[in-house]
Design a protein around this motif. Structure first.
Motif, mmCIF file in Angstrom:
data_model
loop_
_atom_site.group_PDB
_atom_site.id
_atom_site.type_symbol
_atom_site.label_atom_id
_atom_site.label_comp_id
_atom_site.label_asym_id
_atom_site.label_seq_id
_atom_site.Cartn_x
_atom_site.Cartn_y
_atom_site.Cartn_z
ATOM 1 N N THR A 14 0.845 -1.188 0.000
ATOM 2 C CA THR A 14 0.000 0.000 0.000
ATOM 3 C C THR A 14 0.884 1.243 0.000
ATOM 4 O OG1 THR A 14 -0.082 0.192 2.394
ATOM 5 C CG2 THR A 14 -1.773 -1.204 1.348
ATOM 6 N N ARG A 15 0.273 2.403 -0.241
ATOM 7 C CA ARG A 15 1.022 3.664 -0.171
ATOM 8 C C ARG A 15 1.634 3.850 1.211
ATOM 9 N NH1 ARG A 15 -3.348 7.436 -3.227
ATOM 10 N NH2 ARG A 15 -2.513 7.171 -5.318
ATOM 11 N N SER A 16 0.855 3.543 2.228
ATOM 12 C CA SER A 16 1.346 3.704 3.602
ATOM 13 C C SER A 16 2.550 2.809 3.872
ATOM 14 C CB SER A 16 0.241 3.379 4.603
ATOM 15 O OG SER A 16 -0.819 4.282 4.465
ATOM 16 N N GLU A 17 2.512 1.592 3.385
ATOM 17 C CA GLU A 17 3.633 0.674 3.590
ATOM 18 C C GLU A 17 4.887 1.161 2.875
ATOM 19 O OE1 GLU A 17 1.242 -3.524 4.225
ATOM 20 O OE2 GLU A 17 1.611 -2.837 2.177
ATOM 21 N N VAL A 18 4.723 1.668 1.654
ATOM 22 C CA VAL A 18 5.868 2.190 0.908
ATOM 23 C C VAL A 18 6.437 3.415 1.618
ATOM 24 C CG1 VAL A 18 6.633 3.190 -1.282
ATOM 25 C CG2 VAL A 18 5.054 1.253 -1.293
ATOM 26 N N ALA A 19 5.557 4.304 2.069
ATOM 27 C CA ALA A 19 6.009 5.496 2.791
ATOM 28 C C ALA A 19 6.784 5.105 4.052
ATOM 29 C CB ALA A 19 4.811 6.375 3.147
ATOM 30 N N ARG A 27 2.181 11.557 1.160
ATOM 31 C CA ARG A 27 2.085 12.524 0.049
ATOM 32 C C ARG A 27 3.318 12.493 -0.842
ATOM 33 N NH1 ARG A 27 0.578 17.097 3.827
ATOM 34 N NH2 ARG A 27 -1.364 16.299 4.615
ATOM 35 N N THR A 28 4.468 12.225 -0.250
ATOM 36 C CA THR A 28 5.698 12.126 -1.037
ATOM 37 C C THR A 28 5.610 10.957 -2.013
ATOM 38 O OG1 THR A 28 6.958 13.060 0.797
ATOM 39 C CG2 THR A 28 8.207 11.874 -0.885
ATOM 40 N N ILE A 29 5.051 9.860 -1.571
ATOM 41 C CA ILE A 29 4.883 8.694 -2.445
ATOM 42 C C ILE A 29 3.880 9.006 -3.554
ATOM 43 C CG2 ILE A 29 4.162 6.264 -2.543
ATOM 44 C CD1 ILE A 29 6.869 6.846 -1.058
ATOM 45 N N ILE A 30 2.801 9.685 -3.216
ATOM 46 C CA ILE A 30 1.785 10.040 -4.208
ATOM 47 C C ILE A 30 2.392 10.920 -5.294
ATOM 48 C CG2 ILE A 30 -0.357 11.345 -4.559
ATOM 49 C CD1 ILE A 30 -1.184 10.369 -1.714
ATOM 50 N N ARG A 31 3.241 11.856 -4.901
ATOM 51 C CA ARG A 31 3.849 12.790 -5.863
ATOM 52 C C ARG A 31 5.034 12.207 -6.610
ATOM 53 N NH1 ARG A 31 4.891 17.469 -2.001
ATOM 54 N NH2 ARG A 31 3.243 16.838 -0.625
ATOM 55 N N SER A 32 5.509 11.058 -6.199
ATOM 56 C CA SER A 32 6.685 10.461 -6.837
ATOM 57 C C SER A 32 6.312 9.897 -8.212
ATOM 58 C CB SER A 32 7.245 9.330 -5.966
ATOM 59 O OG SER A 32 6.437 8.184 -6.054
ATOM 60 N N ASP A 33 7.339 9.532 -8.944
ATOM 61 C CA ASP A 33 7.127 8.889 -10.248
ATOM 62 C C ASP A 33 7.212 7.363 -10.130
ATOM 63 O OD1 ASP A 33 9.831 8.771 -9.713
ATOM 64 O OD2 ASP A 33 10.467 9.368 -11.709
ATOM 65 N N LYS A 51 11.529 -1.809 -5.567
ATOM 66 C CA LYS A 51 12.956 -2.100 -5.431
ATOM 67 C C LYS A 51 13.734 -1.555 -6.627
ATOM 68 C CE LYS A 51 16.234 -5.797 -4.654
ATOM 69 N NZ LYS A 51 16.469 -7.219 -4.573
ATOM 70 N N ALA A 52 13.229 -1.800 -7.837
ATOM 71 C CA ALA A 52 13.901 -1.316 -9.046
ATOM 72 C C ALA A 52 13.928 0.210 -9.083
ATOM 73 C CB ALA A 52 13.204 -1.870 -10.284
ATOM 74 N N TRP A 53 12.831 0.834 -8.679
ATOM 75 C CA TRP A 53 12.742 2.295 -8.651
ATOM 76 C C TRP A 53 13.782 2.867 -7.691
ATOM 77 C CZ3 TRP A 53 11.360 5.769 -4.751
ATOM 78 C CH2 TRP A 53 11.019 7.052 -5.165
ATOM 79 N N ALA A 54 13.879 2.300 -6.512
ATOM 80 C CA ALA A 54 14.832 2.785 -5.516
ATOM 81 C C ALA A 54 16.274 2.566 -5.972
ATOM 82 C CB ALA A 54 14.595 2.094 -4.179
ATOM 83 N N GLU A 55 16.550 1.421 -6.552
ATOM 84 C CA GLU A 55 17.901 1.131 -7.030
ATOM 85 C C GLU A 55 18.286 1.986 -8.222
ATOM 86 O OE1 GLU A 55 17.784 -3.097 -7.639
ATOM 87 O OE2 GLU A 55 18.151 -3.504 -5.511
ATOM 88 N N GLY A 56 17.274 2.456 -8.964
ATOM 89 C CA GLY A 56 17.519 3.304 -10.128
ATOM 90 C C GLY A 56 17.673 4.778 -9.787
ATOM 91 N N GLY A 57 17.679 5.108 -8.533
ATOM 92 C CA GLY A 57 17.892 6.495 -8.142
ATOM 93 C C GLY A 57 16.686 7.165 -7.541
ATOM 94 N N GLY A 58 15.553 6.493 -7.546
ATOM 95 C CA GLY A 58 14.369 7.044 -6.897
ATOM 96 C C GLY A 58 13.724 8.178 -7.652
ATOM 97 N N MET A 59 13.137 9.085 -6.906
ATOM 98 C CA MET A 59 12.341 10.167 -7.472
ATOM 99 C C MET A 59 13.172 11.113 -8.310
ATOM 100 S SD MET A 59 9.700 12.416 -5.344
ATOM 101 C CE MET A 59 8.764 13.728 -6.038
ATOM 102 N N LYS A 60 12.675 11.418 -9.497
ATOM 103 C CA LYS A 60 13.338 12.343 -10.385
ATOM 104 C C LYS A 60 12.914 13.765 -10.049
ATOM 105 C CE LYS A 60 15.032 8.916 -12.718
ATOM 106 N NZ LYS A 60 15.517 8.008 -11.735
ATOM 107 N N THR A 61 13.901 14.614 -9.865
ATOM 108 C CA THR A 61 13.653 16.032 -9.647
ATOM 109 C C THR A 61 14.315 16.797 -10.777
ATOM 110 O OG1 THR A 61 15.642 16.362 -8.346
ATOM 111 C CG2 THR A 61 13.663 15.712 -7.132
#
Length: 66
Positions: A14-19, A27-33, A51-61
């Motif tokens: 869930t979003r809460s678990e990821v957060a 909200r940070t998870i909701i706004r992430s890519d 896991k792949a998203w986090a290993e790839g550098g996470g949120m793009k700014t």
């Protein structure tokens, strides 16, 4: 094994678990890519995709997207 691989043993989070995993507000998870899937109205995040998203550098700014 890391927290993404071991939390609850389920394939989708869930979003809460990821957060909670990342120590951020929901909200940070909701706004992430971060990729997600919908099951009806429910939004879920694939453990493998998180896991792949986090290993790839996470949120793009603007600063790290270049």
């Amino acid at each position: 094994m890391n927290a993404i691989e071991t939390q609850g043993g389920r394939e989708y989070l869930t979003r809460s678990e990821v957060a909670e995993l990342f120590g951020v507000n929901v909200r940070t998870i909701i706004r992430s890519d971060m990729p997600f899937v919908r099951f009806g109205r429910a939004v879920r995040y694939s453990r493998a995709a998180v896991k792949a998203w986090a290993e790839g550098g996470g949120m793009k700014t603007k600063e790290n997207a270049r």
